[in-house]
Write a protein that holds these residues in place. Structure first.
Motif, PDB file in Angstrom:
ATOM      1  N   CYS A 182      24.866 118.370 -51.641  1.00 14.64           N
ATOM      2  CA  CYS A 182      25.534 117.606 -50.573  1.00 14.64           C
ATOM      3  C   CYS A 182      26.896 118.245 -50.287  1.00 14.64           C
ATOM      4  CB  CYS A 182      25.714 116.154 -51.007  1.00 14.64           C
ATOM      5  SG  CYS A 182      26.681 115.197 -49.830  1.00 14.64           S
ATOM      6  N   SER A 183      27.113 118.594 -49.026  1.00 16.70           N
ATOM      7  CA  SER A 183      28.379 119.249 -48.663  1.00 16.70           C
ATOM      8  C   SER A 183      29.447 118.221 -48.281  1.00 16.70           C
ATOM      9  CB  SER A 183      28.136 120.210 -47.497  1.00 16.70           C
ATOM     10  OG  SER A 183      27.626 119.475 -46.398  1.00 16.70           O
ATOM     11  N   HIS A 184      29.112 116.948 -48.386  1.00 14.78           N
ATOM     12  CA  HIS A 184      30.028 115.852 -48.037  1.00 14.78           C
ATOM     13  C   HIS A 184      30.532 115.971 -46.595  1.00 14.78           C
ATOM     14  CE1 HIS A 184      29.943 114.373 -52.121  1.00 14.78           C
ATOM     15  NE2 HIS A 184      30.107 115.619 -52.527  1.00 14.78           N
ATOM     16  N   CYS A 185      29.632 116.427 -45.718  1.00 13.97           N
ATOM     17  CA  CYS A 185      30.024 116.560 -44.310  1.00 13.97           C
ATOM     18  C   CYS A 185      30.191 115.186 -43.664  1.00 13.97           C
ATOM     19  CB  CYS A 185      28.977 117.368 -43.548  1.00 13.97           C
ATOM     20  SG  CYS A 185      27.362 116.563 -43.459  1.00 13.97           S
ATOM     21  N   GLY A 186      29.531 114.169 -44.208  1.00 14.83           N
ATOM     22  CA  GLY A 186      29.683 112.809 -43.690  1.00 14.83           C
ATOM     23  C   GLY A 186      28.795 112.488 -42.497  1.00 14.83           C
ATOM     24  N   THR A 187      27.952 113.436 -42.087  1.00 14.36           N
ATOM     25  CA  THR A 187      27.097 113.196 -40.911  1.00 14.36           C
ATOM     26  C   THR A 187      26.234 111.954 -41.103  1.00 14.36           C
ATOM     27  OG1 THR A 187      27.004 115.576 -40.598  1.00 14.36           O
ATOM     28  CG2 THR A 187      25.432 114.271 -39.350  1.00 14.36           C
ATOM     29  N   CYS A 188      25.675 111.799 -42.307  1.00 11.00           N
ATOM     30  CA  CYS A 188      24.786 110.648 -42.542  1.00 11.00           C
ATOM     31  C   CYS A 188      25.549 109.331 -42.373  1.00 11.00           C
ATOM     32  CB  CYS A 188      24.132 110.740 -43.918  1.00 11.00           C
ATOM     33  SG  CYS A 188      25.271 111.030 -45.269  1.00 11.00           S
ATOM     34  N   CYS A 206      21.735 118.263 -42.119  1.00 11.97           N
ATOM     35  CA  CYS A 206      22.119 117.899 -43.485  1.00 11.97           C
ATOM     36  C   CYS A 206      21.829 119.049 -44.457  1.00 11.97           C
ATOM     37  CB  CYS A 206      21.357 116.635 -43.896  1.00 11.97           C
ATOM     38  SG  CYS A 206      21.526 116.224 -45.637  1.00 11.97           S
ATOM     39  N   ASP A 207      22.892 119.569 -45.079  1.00 14.44           N
ATOM     40  CA  ASP A 207      22.722 120.676 -46.029  1.00 14.44           C
ATOM     41  C   ASP A 207      21.859 120.279 -47.236  1.00 14.44           C
ATOM     42  OD1 ASP A 207      24.187 122.527 -44.648  1.00 14.44           O
ATOM     43  OD2 ASP A 207      26.081 121.836 -45.497  1.00 14.44           O
ATOM     44  N   TYR A 208      22.005 119.024 -47.627  1.00  9.41           N
ATOM     45  CA  TYR A 208      21.243 118.511 -48.775  1.00  9.41           C
ATOM     46  C   TYR A 208      19.733 118.670 -48.507  1.00  9.41           C
ATOM     47  CZ  TYR A 208      21.557 115.345 -52.872  1.00  9.41           C
ATOM     48  OH  TYR A 208      21.555 114.788 -54.118  1.00  9.41           O
ATOM     49  N   TYR A 240      19.858 108.506 -50.072  1.00 11.74           N
ATOM     50  CA  TYR A 240      19.883 109.488 -48.991  1.00 11.74           C
ATOM     51  C   TYR A 240      20.066 110.881 -49.587  1.00 11.74           C
ATOM     52  CZ  TYR A 240      20.537 111.495 -44.470  1.00 11.74           C
ATOM     53  OH  TYR A 240      20.348 112.249 -43.350  1.00 11.74           O
TER      54      TYR A 240
HETATM   55  S1  SF4 Z   1      24.497 114.586 -44.096  1.00 15.59           S
HETATM   56 FE1  SF4 Z   1      23.638 115.464 -45.976  1.00 15.59          FE
HETATM   57  S2  SF4 Z   1      25.123 117.011 -46.629  1.00 15.59           S
HETATM   58 FE2  SF4 Z   1      26.177 115.653 -45.169  1.00 15.59          FE
HETATM   59  S3  SF4 Z   1      27.141 114.064 -46.441  1.00 15.59           S
HETATM   60 FE3  SF4 Z   1      25.121 113.289 -45.822  1.00 15.59          FE
HETATM   61  S4  SF4 Z   1      23.746 113.845 -47.513  1.00 15.59           S
HETATM   62 FE4  SF4 Z   1      25.595 115.111 -47.720  1.00 15.59          FE
END
Ligand code: SF4
Ligand code: SF4
Length: 213
Positions: A91-97, A186-188, A166
């Protein structure tokens, strides 16, 4: 086809058909995700050295598609849930989710534990628009509890189960199972499908070699 060494055609078609029910918008997202995974997979596994065995780009695409829609449990491997649990660093903690999910589902059984630890959330939770007996946050898109600057959840310890699991989403009522969310940004998820693709690709190559012995 390399994929035929891994899965019976009919079984694959059955799984695929289930996914196709998702609709056009989801399919476009799925294809974007698969393209992002293909780009990374080609860096890991150069096709040049496999070409002499008749392996083509289309084989990679098919393996990625399989990794995207099927659990490795089908092949005696770990579930998606086990894999993501072992790799929180993806998880890159991009916050998109947290910015783009709606509604943020809260199961009715979660209400008491959440409010016990954070009673002031009572005014932030409302009845779910799709499932009347369950709940959701009043403000999403973005979620009110997402700290944009710190890229962290302000209520991390009491966040709903959907946030904890998630990028996997629980589907089905009688016999629930996890599916990968379709977010291609999402990088994850990209890492998860990539990891599964590499495992499946190597297993298919092993079977191909064995079939020649
Ligand atoms: S969208 Fe994916 S990569 Fe970004 S914060 Fe959420 S789980 Fe992490
Ligand atoms: S509750 Fe926290 S983890 Fe869940 S969507 Fe909101 S900010 Fe993200």
């Amino acid at each position: 086809m390399l994929r035929d060494l891994l899965i019976d055609k009919k079984l694959f078609e059955n799984i695929h058909e289930k996914v196709l029910n998702e609709g056009n918008e989801e399919l476009i997202k799925r294809k974007s995700l698969e393209r992002a995974v293909l780009k990374k997979l080609r860096k890991k596994r150069s096709l040049k050295k496999y070409k002499k065995n008749g392996i083509a780009k289309s084989d990679l695409k098919e393996i990625i598609e399989l990794a995207d829609i099927a659990s490795l449990e089908l092949f005696g491997g770990p579930s998606d849930y086990q894999i993501v649990n072992e790799h929180p660093e993806w998880c890159s903690h991009c916050g998109t989710c947290c910015r783009e999910s709606s509604p943020i589902f809260i199961h009715k059984d979660e209400i008491n534990p959440i409010l016990t630890f954070k009673p002031d959330l009572k005014t932030e939770i409302v009845q779910n628009v799709d499932y009347e007996e369950h709940f959701m946050f009043k403000e999403d898109l973005p979620c009110k509890f997402h700290n944009l600057e710190a890229k962290r959840c302000k209520i991390y310890d009491v966040r709903p189960q959907v946030c904890k699991t998630y990028p996997l989403v629980l589907m089905g009522e009688d016999n629930p199972y996890y599916v990968i969310d379709l977010r291609h940004k999402c990088d994850y998820i990209i890492h998860l499908v990539l990891e599964k693709s590499v495992i499946l690709f190597d297993e298919a190559l092993r079977r191909l070699e064995n079939s020649k012995l």
